[in-house]
Design a protein around this motif. Structure first.
Motif, PDB file in Angstrom:
ATOM      1  N   PRO A 220       0.832  -1.092   0.031  1.00 28.80           N
ATOM      2  CA  PRO A 220      -0.038   0.065   0.081  1.00 28.80           C
ATOM      3  C   PRO A 220       0.897   1.333  -0.010  1.00 28.80           C
ATOM      4  CG  PRO A 220      -0.001  -1.188   2.041  1.00 28.80           C
ATOM      5  CD  PRO A 220       0.809  -1.861   1.158  1.00 28.80           C
ATOM      6  N   PRO A 221       0.321   2.352  -0.599  1.00 26.77           N
ATOM      7  CA  PRO A 221       1.167   3.583  -0.612  1.00 26.77           C
ATOM      8  C   PRO A 221       1.086   3.989   0.990  1.00 26.77           C
ATOM      9  CG  PRO A 221      -0.999   3.732  -1.599  1.00 26.77           C
ATOM     10  CD  PRO A 221      -0.961   2.346  -1.260  1.00 26.77           C
ATOM     11  N   PRO A 222       2.160   4.921   1.126  1.00 34.09           N
ATOM     12  CA  PRO A 222       2.405   5.597   2.573  1.00 34.09           C
ATOM     13  C   PRO A 222       1.165   6.462   2.531  1.00 34.09           C
ATOM     14  CG  PRO A 222       4.165   6.151   1.085  1.00 34.09           C
ATOM     15  CD  PRO A 222       3.432   5.125   0.168  1.00 34.09           C
ATOM     16  N   MET A 223       0.707   6.305   4.204  1.00 31.65           N
ATOM     17  CA  MET A 223      -0.708   7.148   4.211  1.00 31.65           C
ATOM     18  C   MET A 223      -0.172   8.380   5.280  1.00 31.65           C
ATOM     19  SD  MET A 223      -4.310   6.453   5.249  1.00 31.65           S
ATOM     20  CE  MET A 223      -4.227   4.606   5.569  1.00 31.65           C
TER      21      MET A 223
END
Length: 118
Positions: free
Chosen positions: A110-113
């Motif tokens: 997942p992309p960094p949040m």
């Protein structure tokens, strides 16, 4: 310019004195001197314009060289667009050789949040 010596100038002055008279001769000499000065000024201005035009000729040759260079670049780009497989092969060679297209692999996940963004 005309190779007029002192004796010829005396003859011309004597003839002018006889033809025009002593009253009008100084006025005619002043007018002739003004006319010669104007002619010299215009001649020097014309020479300067011609020199400037000659400099523009060099500029024209330079522009023609740039135009031919751009034409060869255009032909090269058209050739690479007509033959995309060849361009892709060359790109692949660059990538395998560690050329400019070589990047570090991206990890899956997942992309960094950013918690503050929500």
């Amino acid at each position: 310019m005309f190779n007029i010596g002192f004796p010829e100038m005396l003859v011309i002055g004597f003839l002018g004195l006889i033809v025009f008279g002593p009253e009008r001769l100084p006025e005619l000499a002043r007018n002739a001197a003004k006319l010669i000065a104007k002619f010299k000024t215009e001649a020097s201005r014309s020479i300067a314009d011609l020199k400037e035009a000659a400099d523009l000729g060099d500029l024209e040759a330079e522009l023609k060289a740039i135009r031919s260079e751009l034409g060869s670049t255009k032909d090269e780009l058209n050739r690479s667009l007509r033959e995309p497989s060849k361009a892709l092969k060359e790109f692949g060679k660059e990538v395998s050789a560690g050329g400019p297209a070589d990047h570090t692999p991206v990890t899956a996940g997942p992309p960094p949040m950013d918690p503050e963004a929500t």
